[in-house]
Design a protein around this motif. Structure first.
Motif, short mmCIF file in Angstrom:
data_model
loop_
_atom_site.label_atom_id
_atom_site.label_comp_id
_atom_site.label_asym_id
_atom_site.label_seq_id
_atom_site.Cartn_x
_atom_site.Cartn_y
_atom_site.Cartn_z
N HIS A 51 0.70 -1.17 -0.02
CA HIS A 51 -0.04 0.12 0.12
C HIS A 51 0.91 1.20 0.03
CE1 HIS A 51 -4.16 -1.67 1.48
NE2 HIS A 51 -3.54 -2.24 0.44
N GLY A 52 0.41 2.12 -0.81
CA GLY A 52 0.95 3.49 -0.92
C GLY A 52 0.88 4.26 -1.88
N ILE A 53 1.05 5.52 -2.13
CA ILE A 53 0.57 6.47 -3.19
C ILE A 53 1.87 6.18 -4.60
CG2 ILE A 53 0.48 8.58 -4.28
CD1 ILE A 53 -0.60 9.52 -1.47
N ASP A 54 1.49 5.75 -5.44
CA ASP A 54 2.50 5.24 -6.48
C ASP A 54 3.30 6.28 -6.85
OD1 ASP A 54 0.92 2.99 -6.65
OD2 ASP A 54 -0.04 3.25 -8.58
N SER A 55 2.83 7.67 -7.04
CA SER A 55 3.85 8.65 -7.38
C SER A 55 4.71 8.83 -6.30
CB SER A 55 2.92 10.01 -7.75
OG SER A 55 2.39 10.41 -6.49
N ILE A 56 4.58 8.66 -5.12
CA ILE A 56 5.54 8.80 -4.04
C ILE A 56 6.62 7.64 -3.90
CG2 ILE A 56 5.74 9.03 -1.51
CD1 ILE A 56 3.06 10.41 -1.45
N GLU A 76 7.53 5.94 -6.63
CA GLU A 76 8.38 6.04 -7.65
C GLU A 76 9.33 7.16 -7.42
OE1 GLU A 76 6.02 4.82 -11.94
OE2 GLU A 76 5.37 6.79 -10.72
N ALA A 77 8.77 8.17 -7.01
CA ALA A 77 9.97 9.25 -6.74
C ALA A 77 10.97 9.10 -5.58
CB ALA A 77 9.32 10.52 -6.58
N HIS A 78 10.52 8.44 -4.51
CA HIS A 78 11.32 8.49 -3.29
C HIS A 78 11.68 7.13 -2.92
CE1 HIS A 78 10.09 13.01 -2.40
NE2 HIS A 78 8.96 12.52 -2.82
N GLN A 79 11.03 6.31 -3.55
CA GLN A 79 11.44 4.84 -2.91
C GLN A 79 12.23 4.05 -4.19
OE1 GLN A 79 8.37 2.90 -1.13
NE2 GLN A 79 7.84 4.24 0.36
N GLY A 80 11.85 4.58 -5.29
CA GLY A 80 12.43 3.87 -6.54
C GLY A 80 11.79 2.72 -6.89
N THR A 81 10.59 2.46 -6.38
CA THR A 81 9.77 1.28 -6.68
C THR A 81 9.02 1.44 -8.06
OG1 THR A 81 9.32 1.05 -4.53
CG2 THR A 81 8.00 -0.36 -5.82
N PRO A 82 9.40 0.62 -9.15
CA PRO A 82 8.73 0.55 -10.32
C PRO A 82 7.05 0.08 -10.04
CG PRO A 82 9.88 -1.50 -10.24
CD PRO A 82 10.25 -0.81 -8.79
N VAL A 83 6.28 0.97 -10.75
CA VAL A 83 5.07 0.83 -10.96
C VAL A 83 4.55 0.39 -12.34
CG1 VAL A 83 2.71 1.89 -10.50
CG2 VAL A 83 4.43 2.38 -9.15
N GLU A 84 3.61 -0.79 -12.03
CA GLU A 84 3.10 -1.28 -13.39
C GLU A 84 1.78 -0.37 -13.61
OE1 GLU A 84 0.87 -5.22 -15.10
OE2 GLU A 84 1.93 -5.25 -13.20
N LYS A 85 2.04 0.25 -15.12
CA LYS A 85 1.13 1.07 -15.64
C LYS A 85 0.54 0.41 -16.93
CE LYS A 85 2.84 5.15 -13.42
NZ LYS A 85 3.55 6.58 -13.51
N GLY A 86 -0.72 0.09 -16.89
CA GLY A 86 -1.21 -0.55 -17.92
C GLY A 86 -2.14 0.87 -18.94
N ALA A 87 -2.74 0.30 -19.80
CA ALA A 87 -3.50 1.42 -20.87
C ALA A 87 -4.42 2.17 -20.08
CB ALA A 87 -3.83 0.61 -22.22
N THR A 88 -5.14 1.31 -19.07
CA THR A 88 -6.15 2.15 -18.51
C THR A 88 -5.86 2.67 -17.31
OG1 THR A 88 -7.03 0.07 -17.66
CG2 THR A 88 -7.94 0.66 -19.88
N TYR A 89 -4.62 2.84 -16.85
CA TYR A 89 -4.07 3.28 -15.49
C TYR A 89 -4.62 4.42 -15.22
CZ TYR A 89 -0.85 4.41 -11.85
OH TYR A 89 -0.50 4.97 -10.52
N SER A 90 -5.16 4.51 -13.92
CA SER A 90 -5.52 5.76 -13.08
C SER A 90 -5.14 5.60 -11.69
CB SER A 90 -7.01 5.93 -13.25
OG SER A 90 -7.76 6.83 -12.62
N ALA A 91 -4.33 6.47 -11.29
CA ALA A 91 -3.92 6.44 -9.90
C ALA A 91 -4.80 6.30 -8.77
CB ALA A 91 -2.51 7.28 -9.84
#
Length: 284
Positions: free
Chosen positions: A63-68, A70-85
């Motif tokens: 659990h956690g906000i994807d943008s944070i 990615e920016a601060h933990q370097g965790t890759p986020v899988e984003k599909g064609a219909t991705y909506s954070a």
């Protein structure tokens, strides 16, 4: 058939039909089944709408906000064609797509209609068969959107599995035990070893307002003498009346003396047929 109007607060409730020859044990068991299914269905509708918008639920440790992340933990986020954070960070953001989301919303709306308090006004009873049909429709729409299945921890799966999946949730606290729940009508409970007719009489054409309570909770609070709409209408009437009286108290002029009803000779002229006679040259 006896019609039971089961109240759940001032805005929610449903109708249920039973016979005066049914035992109270059978009646309470069926009522609790309908009650618990309505609680599950209500939670399922909310979970399905979240699923259609933001995709499946993440594991708790992710659990956690994807943008944070990615920016601060370097965790890759899988984003599909219909991705909506997901703003809550609990879901993956990969929804099923606009067409399937529309199908899920349509099914949710249909299920929501089965929970609407308007059914009470329309005199439509609720049964376990009706609610099971709504659950089947919801399950079918989810399988259509996610044929590979959802993770076991997703709220949609937990709601579809049964009441056990609601443990630890707000909806779980609203569930009733069919063996311990109590039915109350007019501040009197229904003993399980009696029949419905022993409490209400043997006339099948009866309608009563009832409430379900957990064991040991005691009799429910009495219904207010007037409804919320009636109370608002009464307050508006009294406020308008108070304003009119205030204006009358402040009015100290004698404009009313020019009114026709204040003319002491008005009756005399009307009897003589002179009420419509006007002086020439005057426009009254």
């Amino acid at each position: 058939m006896v019609v039971f109007s089961i109240k759940n607060g001032s805005t929610d409730g449903f109708l249920f039909e039973a016979s005066v020859f049914d035992t109270n044990e059978e009646l309470i068991t069926k009522l609790v089944q309908v009650w618990n299914m309505r609680v599950r269905l209500n939670m399922l509708i909310g979970a399905m709408r979240q699923l259609a918008q933001f995709g499946p639920m993440k594991p708790v440790e992710e659990h956690g906000i994807d943008s944070i992340k990615e920016a601060h933990q370097g965790t890759p986020v899988e984003k599909g064609a219909t991705y909506s954070a997901d703003p809550s960070g609990e879901r993956t953001g990969n929804g099923p797509g606009p067409q399937l989301a529309e199908t899920i919303e349509r099914v949710c709306k249909d299920a929501e209609d089965a929970l609407s308090p308007n059914l009470v006004k329309q005199r439509v009873g609720v049964s376990c068969e009706m609610l099971e049909d709504k659950f089947a429709n919801c399950k079918g729409s989810v399988m259509m959107a996610y044929p590979m299945g959802l993770p076991a921890w997703d709220p949609v799966v937990l709601c579809l599995e049964g009441e056990e999946g609601l443990d630890g949730t707000q909806a779980g606290a609203e569930l009733l035990d069919p063996k311990e729940a109590q039915l109350w009508v007019a501040s009197k409970d229904f003993p399980r070893d009696q029949k419905v007719g022993d409490r209400l009489g043997w006339n099948e054409k009866t309608k009563v307002v009832a409430k379900l309570q957990k064991s040991g909770a005691g009799p429910p609070a009495r219904e207010p003498a007037v409804s919320e709409e009636e109370r608002k209408a009464m307050m508006a009437h009294y406020f308008k009346r108070q304003e009119d009286l205030k204006k009358l108290a402040e009015a100290d002029d004698d404009d009313y003396l020019a009114s026709q009803w204040a003319d002491p000779k008005n009756l005399q002229r009307s009897l003589r047929g002179q009420a419509s006679v006007k002086a020439p040259g005057l426009r009254l």
